[in-house]
Structures are given as C-alpha cells and as structure tokens.
Design a protein around this motif. Structure first.
Motif, PDB file in Angstrom:
ATOM      1  N   UNK A   1      26.326 -23.020 -19.830  1.00  0.00           N
ATOM      2  CA  UNK A   1      27.495 -23.413 -19.008  1.00  0.00           C
ATOM      3  C   UNK A   1      27.780 -22.088 -18.291  1.00  0.00           C
ATOM      4  N   UNK A   2      27.819 -20.710 -18.682  1.00  0.00           N
ATOM      5  CA  UNK A   2      28.148 -19.688 -18.089  1.00  0.00           C
ATOM      6  C   UNK A   2      27.207 -18.570 -17.493  1.00  0.00           C
TER       7      UNK A   2
ATOM      8  N   UNK B   1      21.248 -35.479 -22.028  1.00  0.00           N
ATOM      9  CA  UNK B   1      23.058 -35.708 -21.803  1.00  0.00           C
ATOM     10  C   UNK B   1      23.593 -34.390 -22.339  1.00  0.00           C
TER      11      UNK B   1
ATOM     12  N   UNK C   1      25.302 -33.063 -20.262  1.00  0.00           N
ATOM     13  CA  UNK C   1      26.921 -33.147 -19.717  1.00  0.00           C
ATOM     14  C   UNK C   1      27.896 -33.967 -20.424  1.00  0.00           C
ATOM     15  N   UNK C   2      27.786 -34.452 -21.775  1.00  0.00           N
ATOM     16  CA  UNK C   2      28.521 -35.022 -22.428  1.00  0.00           C
ATOM     17  C   UNK C   2      29.579 -34.005 -22.966  1.00  0.00           C
ATOM     18  N   UNK C   3      28.962 -32.781 -23.311  1.00  0.00           N
ATOM     19  CA  UNK C   3      29.740 -31.805 -23.577  1.00  0.00           C
ATOM     20  C   UNK C   3      29.773 -30.578 -22.669  1.00  0.00           C
ATOM     21  N   UNK C   4      28.620 -30.060 -22.270  1.00  0.00           N
ATOM     22  CA  UNK C   4      28.594 -29.007 -21.145  1.00  0.00           C
ATOM     23  C   UNK C   4      29.107 -29.340 -20.020  1.00  0.00           C
ATOM     24  N   UNK C   5      29.789 -28.461 -19.020  1.00  0.00           N
ATOM     25  CA  UNK C   5      30.604 -28.891 -17.893  1.00  0.00           C
ATOM     26  C   UNK C   5      29.735 -28.939 -16.707  1.00  0.00           C
TER      27      UNK C   5
END
Lengths: 388, 126, 263
Positions: B88-89, B114, B116-120
C-alpha cells in the motif's frame, strides 16, 4: 455395480429428485452466506461456533459407529452381522461427507481451505482431524466397495482388504477421539476441559450411530423387504443399550465432578443448560430436559429384554437418537460458549438461514447414503442375501 | 464398432471444442501489449522490468512473509536502494493508477487477485 | 468389465495418482526449501524498536472514568481501521469491561465500590504460551521472536478455532464485510482493512514498532500505559512491575499474558 443406480421404482427417483431440490434450495442459501458472510448465522463474537460445528461433531460420531458392526464381525467372527455390515460402512461414508461439508460451510474463507495441507501444522488438532477424516473416508469406500463386489461375484474378499479392515477399526476410534480433542484441549472453556470428553463422545457415538442405522434399516425393510436378520438386530440393540448406559453414566460423572467440587466455572455451563440464566429458562433448557426424559425413557424400554425385542424398539431408538443429538448437537456447543470467557452469558440461537444450510448438508448426506445403499441392496438382491 | 458414425463425429466435436482456446488464441490477434500506463514520475521500479513483470506476485508473497513473520520490513534491492515493504505504502505510491496499471494486465490475463478487499486502492485509480 | 480393461484402468489410475502426488511433493519441496525469489535482501528497519519480549503495563489507578480510555480506544481503532459494527457480531481490538468480567477469578462480593464500578481495558494479551497459536491449523496466527502474537490475514481460513481457544475473548471474526462499516476513504489509508471471513485482533502495533513508534494506545495514554521489554530489567515495564502490585487476567491457565494491570 454402478448400474444398480439406474433401475428402481418410481418412488426411488421421486426421492432422489426431492433431495436434489432440497440441495439446490439450500445451496442458494449457502451462496447467500458466501456473498454476505457468516453474518447470516446466529453466531457471534462470543459464540463463535454454532450449529455447523455441532452437527459436524455429531456426524463424526455416526461415522465412527460403523465400528460397532465391523469389530464383532471381524474381530469376533460374529457372522450374523455380515449381511448388514456394508450398510454401516456406507453410512460412515455418507456421514464423513457430511462432516467435511459442515466444516466447509463453517469456514469464513472456504476457498483457502487447502491451506491446511499447504501449511501443515502438527500442533493443531484440526490438522489431525483432517487427516483422520480423509483417511476414514477412503478406508470405508475401499473396504465397502471391495467386499460388496466380492459378495456380488460370490467369492471371498481379497486378502489385502483384511489389514485395511483391522486398520479401520482402530481408525474409527481415532476419528472421534481426535474430534473430542478439538474441544478437550482448550484452556478456559470449562464445559469442554474434561478428560472424559473423548470417552463420552465414543459412548454416545456407539449408541446413537447404530440406533440410526437400525432405524434406517427398518425403513429399508419396509420399502424393499431386505431383512438384516433377527439375531443381528437383537445383538446390535444389546450393543446400543450398553453404550447408552455408559453414555448416561459418563454424563453423570461430569455432573458429579462439577457439583461436588462446587467450582463455579464447572457448574455454570450445566446450570445454564438445565436452568437457564437469571431465573429464566433458556430455549435450550427445554431441549435438554427433553433429552433427559428421552434418554431415561429409551433406557427403560431397551433394558428389559422382552421390551427390547418388542414393537417398542423403534420408538426407543428414536428417543435415544433425539437425546444424544440434543446432548451433542446442541448442548455441547451452547454449554461451552454461552457462559462465555468473561463469565457472562451470550445467548445463541441458529437463524433460519443457518438451519437451511445445515439441512442442505443433511440432504447431501441422505443423497450419498441413498445411492450407496441402492447399490448395496441391488447386489444383495442379486446375490440372494436379502433375507434368511 | 456400434454407431461408428455418431461416435466418431462426437469425438471430433469434443476434440475441437476442447482445444478451442488454443485455436482461438492461434488464429486470433497476437497478444503482445496490454497498453498499461507506467508511472510518469519514476523511471525505475525496485528491480528490473523483466523481473517485476514475471515475478511481482511471488515477490509480493515473499514480502508478506518476510514482513509479517520475520519482521524484516525493509527490502534492499540489487542496486542497494532500501524500500519499506508495503504494497500500500511503497508499490502503490508510484503505481497509483489502478485502472491503467494493475487492472489492465490482470483483466487481459484473466487473473483476479483480491488484494483490494483489504489493501486500499489509491484514490486516483478509482 | 473385462480383466484387461480393468487392470489397464487400475494402472492408469495409479500412475495418475503417483504422478500428481509426485508433482505435488516436488512443488512442496520447492516451496519449503524457500529459495528466495527476490534478487535483493531483507532486513529490519534502522529505526525499528526491538525487544526480547514485548509487554504492556496498564496503570489503571490513573484512569478515573471510562472516558479516560476513550482517546486510547479511538487511537487504536483509527490507526487500524477497526470498524464499529453494532450488535454482537462486532470487532474489538481494545475495549472496556467491568472488573468481574475482566478478572472473574479475583472477584468477591465485598470488593470496594471503586474497583467494582471502574471499567478496565481489554486487548490481546500476547501470551508467551498462546492457545490460539497452538490450535491454528494453518499458522495464520503465530508468535514472533519478540513475543508478539501476530495474524496473517492472507492465510486465515476463518475456522475460528483460535476464538474458541483464546480464554480472553481477544479475537474477533469478520462476520460481515468490515468496509461497510468504515468511512470512505478509510480512517487510515496507510493501513489495510480486513476482509470478510477472517479473524483479527490487536497486534501490539507491530507495524508501528517497525517504524520506531510506540503502539497507538501507549502513545495516546500520555504515560499511563507503559510498553517495553520484559526481559530487560531496566525497561520501564520492569521498573513499574518491580515498584507496584500488578495482576494479569486468568493467570492460572498458564498462558503467561503479556499485559499487566496495576490496580
């Protein structure tokens, strides 16, 4: 032998169609659960296992109970069981299939379930449970199929199957022991932290499993004329009585330890199960008392030999199955979770959708059982092993 | 053989259908480019392009295990540069256009991770 | 079925099985041998805070009302995108409860009013001997070298054995999609959310320690919650424990919690 599946009376096809409809309908509810999560169930943060896992536990017992036919027949050469042994083995197959499905429907991320094999973890009882269940399924499919084929061809089963049969006897004990260890090794859950859990599981399995088998065989006798044999029924019901007596005895032992020691944590689950909380009976309390009444009523019918062989036998077996199902299929989980880890109470009641998914699994089990028994009955009829 | 005609026709139909993806791929457009848009303000990724293209998913798995299990949260690349291990960062700081970068290739290759179910997903890519 | 066809099928079946299991074991060893994929190397961050065994000491004497804990709870839940879900299918990382719920074994009927009425904070105890790690069938939850009991949400299958195993009720399951209960954009876009069907809990802010920051609740407490190395006799936590009477939750279970309460 598969060709036996394709001939049958109309009622057989109607039954299969009915099961398929139930499976499809309940499958839709499961799709809803896959989409929207286990939020559709009555489970919650404190009661984190519910109906699914309790049904899993119950059917591991049913699967293990096949050993009550196999052991006398092969270890003690009790020939009278030979005719119906295949039905026990095939019932075990259906039961293990149901167990596996109950685990799958309980998972939050079922598509990752092979992680259990990808990252084998020997310190987790769940890992062993997976191994013993898969192993038991394979053993019963192989043994059942091979012995049935030998019967069809009117020859002795091949020699190599004997060691597998002996192995399956030990294996049957292991599946229910390991299932008990899922619960009995957890610190801080008072109702489960008891060394007698595995023994209690086995005794309850060895009365309820054969009782289910006998009831189903009575049904089959009425539908097809297949007769398991008078002596076989008599012997099996004697086994059921002994196992049920031991089962009730073991539960009384639990009650003694909890209430004579007066340790609050150990008394609490039983007090809750039978008398509810805060002066109000919980819904499960009615079930538990019904179980107590049915357990003793079934024993009252089953213990005197003249009643055990009489027309009341099916009624007694039904009550016995219901009592053991309530004890293991409801009481075990609710007693373990509802008095929660904060020594407070979190109620649990399965939702309609949760019950529907469970019924779907039941229907799959019934389908597997129907198909396997259809094959077995076809072979028995052909080999003229249908009755005395 | 009984019903030879029907059986052979059946087999032929089956083989054609079964191998159809290959035929479609063979006859269809030659697939070479996904037209992904690379980040504008950064020339180099943490490792060279060939490696990233072929191995980014395995690298991410390795990053995950190193960071979460061994608490090694810094990656020192071949050229000695240090990177904080974070999808993410770190990754998404440059690769901030989800639609034009991640999704283009994934969709073209029919992979649907998947993450993006957690990471934004960065807001620019929404 | 005639014999030759049957034996042929047997051979085919067996070889298919042998081949597939052989492939599987090959793949397995390749994975297990752990040949590193990346050409670079991995290391700790230069600023990372390290310890032999992280532990927390909560000085409950300095918190006079439940509101005093609000800042801690908010800091924790904001940093980790913990959703607020109404009902009992909720997610809790850091929360409050009464004395008889937090320390049921230490309760008596005549305990002083202040203790009885106060609220105490609860979080994962990061046990030295964690039952949740023992029961997890996939090693999705594990104990790290520094004593932190961590979760890998990528690997969790959602069996909830850990929730049955934890005697402290520290674990929450995502019964529903947590994003539905989070603002958009999420409170902390630098940290992931969780997905439906996995278990989650407090992480002792392992991701903040790696950047040289104290856990969010410790930072928000203004010195009322201490965090440090339990193996280091000079650490703040050891000094606090040496100078004050402390208790832990359910010590008789042998889990060796890493969260201490000064009462």
């Amino acid at each position: 032998m598969l060709e036996k599946l394709f001939t049958g009376p109309k009622s057989y096809y109607v039954w299969l169609l009915f099961l398929l409809c139930v499976i499809a309908g309940c499958g839709l509810v499961y799709l809803d659960q896959l989409q929207n999560g286990l939020g559709i169930t009555g489970m919650n943060r404190d009661v984190s296992w519910g109906l699914y896992i309790s049904q899993f536990t119950y059917f591991v017992g049913v699967a293990a109970s096949a050993v009550m036919l196999v052991l006398p027949a092969y270890f003690h050469h009790y020939k009278k069981f030979k005719r119906m042994i295949i039905f026990g083995e095939f019932m075990a197959v259906a039961a293990v299939v149901m167990c596996a499905l109950f685990i799958v429907v309980d998972l939050g991320q079922p598509q990752r379930m092979l992680n259990v094999m990808l990252h084998p973890t020997p310190n987790s009882v769940m890992f062993y449970d997976m191994i013993v269940l898969v192993g038991y399924l394979c053993l019963n499919i192989i043994i059942g199929w091979v012995t049935l084929e030998a019967e069809r061809l009117d020859v002795e089963p091949p020699k190599w199957v004997k060691p597998l049969i002996y192995l399956s006897v030990l294996w049957a004990f292991s599946i229910h022991t390991v299932t008990a260890f899922l619960y009995a090794g957890i610190p801080g859950r008072h109702y489960w932290l008891t060394a007698i859990m595995a023994a209690r599981f086995l005794s309850s399995a060895f009365c309820s499993g054969p009782a289910i088998l006998l009831l189903l065989l009575f049904l089959v006798r009425r539908l097809t004329g297949f007769d398991p044999g008078r002596d076989a029924i008599r012997t099996l019901s004697t086994i059921i009585v002994y196992a049920m007596c031991v089962n009730v005895f073991f539960y009384l032992l639990e009650i003694f330890t909890a209430f004579y020691s007066q340790i609050p944590g150990h008394m609490e689950p039983m007090l809750f199960l039978f008398s509810g909380h805060g002066g109000h009976l919980a819904w499960v309390s009615y079930w538990m008392w019904a179980a107590v009444i049915m357990a003793f009523a079934s024993l009252a019918i089953l213990i005197p030999p003249q009643w055990r062989t009489g027309p009341l036998l099916p009624l007694a077996l039904i009550m016995l199955v219901a009592a053991s199902w309530i004890d293991k299929g409801l009481g075990l989980l609710i007693g373990g979770f509802t008095p929660n880890m904060f020594e407070a109470f979190t109620p649990y009641m399965p939702t309609g959708k949760e019950i529907a998914v469970a019924l779907g699994v039941y229907a799959v089990g019934a389908l597997v059982l129907s198909l396997l028994w259809k094959i077995a009955l076809g072979v028995k009829r052909e080999a003229r092993h249908f009755s005395d | 053989m009984y019903n030879a005609k029907a059986v052979i026709t059946g087999i032929v139909i089956f083989v054609v259908l079964f191998s159809s993806p290959f035929w479609v791929g063979y006859l269809g457009q030659n697939y070479t480019k996904t037209d992904i848009v690379l980040p504008k303000d950064e020339k180099n990724c943490i490792e060279d392009v060939e490696f990233m293209r072929a191995q980014h998913m395995r690298l991410l798995n390795e990053w995950r295990d190193e960071a979460l299990r061994k608490e090694n949260r810094v990656y020192v690349s071949k050229d000695g540069k240090k990177w904080a291990i974070s999808l993410q960062n770190t990754c998404l700081k440059c690769h901030n256009n989800y639609k034009e970068f991640c999704e283009k290739c994934h969709v073209a290759n029919s992979v649907y991770p998947y993450c993006w179910t957690c990471h934004i997903i960065p807001t620019e890519g929404k | 079925m005639n014999t030759s066809r049957r034996s042929f099928l047997k051979v085919v079946g067996l070889s298919a099985f042998a081949l597939s299991s052989g492939m599987a074991s090959l793949a397995g060893t390749a994975g297990a041998a752990g040949a590193q994929i990346a050409p670079g190397r991995y290391e700790r961050g230069a600023k990372a805070l390290t310890a032999k065994r992280w532990a927390m000491v909560i000085d409950t004497r300095q918190f006079h009302s439940p509101e005093d804990y609000e800042a801690l709870i908010e800091a924790c839940h904001k940093v980790h995108n913990v959703p607020h879900i109404p009902g009992n299918q909720n997610i809790k990382w850091f929360w409050l409860d009464k004395y008889d719920r937090v320390f049921p074994d230490d309760m008596n009927a005549h305990i002083n009013t202040k203790t009885r009425q106060a609220e105490y904070p609860l979080l994962c105890n990061h046990c030295s001997n964690p039952p949740c790690v023992r029961v997890c069938p996939t090693q999705a939850t594990y104990k790290m070298e520094d004593g932190i009991v961590a979760m890998d949400y990528h690997r969790c299958i959602g069996c909830r054995f850990c929730m049955a195993g934890c005697p402290y009720g520290a674990r929450s399951f995502n019964f529903v999609d947590p994003r539905k209960y989070l603002s958009d954009p999420v409170p902390n876009p630098a940290f992931p959310t969780r997905m439906i069907g996995v278990v989650e809990k407090c992480t002792f802010c392992a991701e903040r320690l790696a950047e040289g920051k104290m856990p969010a609740c410790v930072e928000a407490s203004g010195g009322k919650v201490l965090f440090g190395d339990l193996e280091d006799p000079n650490s703040t936590v050891r000094q606090a424990l040496a100078a004050n009477y402390s208790i832990r939750r359910k010590p008789n279970l042998g889990t060796q919690p890493g969260v201490y309460y000064l009462i």
